[in-house]
Design an enzyme around this catalytic site. Structure first.
Site, short mmCIF file in Angstrom:
data_model
loop_
_atom_site.label_atom_id
_atom_site.label_comp_id
_atom_site.label_asym_id
_atom_site.label_seq_id
_atom_site.Cartn_x
_atom_site.Cartn_y
_atom_site.Cartn_z
N GLY A 173 1.27 -1.12 -0.13
CA GLY A 173 -0.21 -0.09 -0.24
C GLY A 173 0.65 0.98 -0.11
N GLY A 174 0.53 2.24 0.42
CA GLY A 174 0.83 3.45 0.71
C GLY A 174 2.26 3.40 1.56
N GLY A 408 21.61 10.54 -32.80
CA GLY A 408 21.09 11.06 -31.36
C GLY A 408 22.30 10.78 -30.01
N ALA A 409 22.32 8.89 -30.16
CA ALA A 409 22.33 8.17 -29.27
C ALA A 409 24.14 8.95 -28.47
CB ALA A 409 22.56 7.26 -29.02
#
Length: 518
Positions: A173-174, A408-409
């Site tokens: 949970g939280g 671009g890498a």
């Protein structure tokens, strides 16, 4: 004499209460814990910290809930305090599953918040050992408020002091969000779990049949979700791993990382590196082999070893100085950058930058991974995270191109254009917009189609392209590469560059914070 008797009685009372606090857990719960091969809360702290260094705080805190007034154990369900690891001060808390299932109450949260505040105040790492059934239902919204107070402090401490989370039991949970905010998450195989909703809820809502281990176990989070940075076979190994990690980290974002006089010669060369990159450009090799031969004593602590394996991240030392290592790994997905590897490396780069740990980057990247799954999954956004992280980093940044640096890498992987300090290349490096085959098919498509022998002309053009671009010298001509070096000399060259750039100071425009493409 009466005063002495009164003092003796008070001392006896203190001794009795201390003994009660040490054995606050339910006996059956203690037996269950031991039967599962799990350590108790205090035993974990004893093994984590230097012998005899633990100082407990808030030993006599008790919960205030009237519904549980018949049972008010000393210390509630968490042990907090401070001690040392390799002689350096750390603040710690260890949740106790044998007391109310380790559930979080108001005072439980207050104890954790206190050590977090002290860690931030004194500039010391904070380590949390998680083993809890979640919020204490009897305390209702108060326990939820306690979680939020912890989360808030995690965020305030982020980038200021190192935060480690050791998950040694259920975290649901939280409660999972505090470890998720911290810098590193450790998990133990077959005994620790993290999930928002458990298997029963998943089955009810989605119809999926899944076990605790499959849903949120250590292997799942280490290989599929990327939530766990480290996994261990047992609790003692997990605690030792946490100690080892701290040996690379500074106390805070102002102190320098810990330097150790190296036993490995600074000028050591390694002839094996000269032949480690295969002649065939498409043949894979393991980048870890290069890292191990370059760093001090071959010691490399890999982070996220089983997740996003096309990139390798971890800590090592060069000439005694801790460094963060980022490296494409041609052994997985040919070393391409995909969404997960971009996120993995981006967060690691940002951690190193926050704590003044220099970055060493080994580059062998043919580009970003193509395909609809990546494009629809947001590779543009995720790839931008790694680009942003390198551009933002002001620590020394040193890169070595071992083979491919395409498209671009090339820019993203700590290139000179995004302000890397020193960039080197091996003679086997290829810096280009794309690989020879793809480039020739695009640029010379019409010429190849009109040739009397298209295949022969294509092969001829590919060889011409390789001769012109499949080398590091075009980039070196423009100063994009500072030097082309023999692979065997990589270690001494990197150490010299690190020593030169270690005093780096770089100003940035004043701003509240940037807007990284999350």
């Amino acid at each position: 004499m009466a005063r002495q008797d009164g003092t003796r009685a008070r001392l006896d009372q203190l001794e009795r209460l201390r003994a009660e606090a040490l054995h606050a857990g339910d006996e059956k719960a203690v037996e269950r814990q031991r039967s599962r091969g799990k350590l108790l809360a205090r035993e974990r702290l004893e093994k984590l910290l230097d012998p005899g260094s633990f100082v407990e705080l808030d030993r006599f805190v008790r919960h205030r809930n009237e519904q549980l007034s018949d049972r008010r154990p000393w210390g509630d369900a968490v042990v907090t305090g401070h001690g040392t690891i390799f002689g350096r001060r750390v603040f710690v808390f260890s949740q106790d599953f044998t007391v109310f299932g380790g559930t979080l109450s108001e005072v439980f949260a207050e104890k954790i918040c206190k050590v977090m505040d002290l860690a931030l105040k004194y500039g010391c790492p904070v380590i949390g050992i998680n083993d809890s059934g979640g919020a204490r239902i009897q305390e209702g919204v108060v326990s939820l408020g306690g979680y939020a107070e912890i989360f808030w402090r995690n965020v305030q401490a982020s980038g200021v002091i190192p935060q480690l989370s050791l998950v040694m039991g259920p975290t649901a949970g939280g409660a999972v969000y505090s470890p998720a905010i911290t810098d590193f998450v450790f998990m133990v195989k077959e005994s620790s779990y993290m999930f928002i909703t458990g298997p029963e809820v998943v089955r009810t809502v989605t119809g999926e049949e899944v076990t605790f281990e499959e849903l949120g176990g250590a292997t799942t989070h280490a290989s599929k979700s990327g939530v766990a940075h480290f996994t261990a076979e047992d609790e003692e190994a997990c605690l030792e791993d946490a100690r080892y990690l701290l040996s690379f980290l500074p106390q805070n974002n102002v102190d320098p990382p810990p330097y150790f006089e190296p036993s490995d010669p600074i000028g050591r060369e390694d002839a094996e590196l000269d032949g480690i990159v295969p002649d065939e450009p498409t043949k894979p090799y393991d980048m870890r082999g290069i890292i191990d031969r370059v760093v001090d004593d071959g010691e490399f602590l890999e982070v996220h070893e089983l997740w996003a394996e096309s990139i390798v991240c971890g800590f090592a030392r060069l000439g005694g100085h801790p460094v963060g290592v980022v490296a494409n790994n041609p052994r997985a997905l040919a070393g391409t950058l995909d969404s997960d590897s971009s996120v993995k490396a981006g967060r690691f780069v940002r951690f190193c930058d926050a704590f003044n740990i220099p970055l060493i980057t080994f580059v062998d990247v043919p580009g970003f991974l193509p395909g609809t799954a990546q494009e629809w999954g947001g590779i543009i956004r995720h790839g931008a995270k790694l680009l942003y992280a390198y551009c933002e980093a002001t620590v020394p940044k040193i890169a070595v191109i071992t083979r491919k640096a395409y498209g671009g890498a090339y820019d993203v992987m700590s290139s000179k254009h995004i302000r890397a300090d020193f960039n080197f290349a091996w003679p086997t490096a290829e810096v280009a917009v794309m690989g020879p085959e793809g480039a020739v098919n695009i640029v010379f498509r019409k010429e190849i189609e009109e040739a009397s022998d298209p295949e022969a002309r294509r092969a001829e053009l590919i060889e011409e392209y390789k001769e012109q671009f499949a080398n590091p010298y075009t980039a070196a001509e423009r100063g994009y590469v500072d030097d082309v070096i023999e692979p065997r000399r990589t270690r001494p060259v990197l150490i010299d560059a690190l020593k030169t750039s270690i005093t780096k100071r770089e100003r940035r425009p004043p701003r509240k914070h940037g807007n990284i493409p999350l």
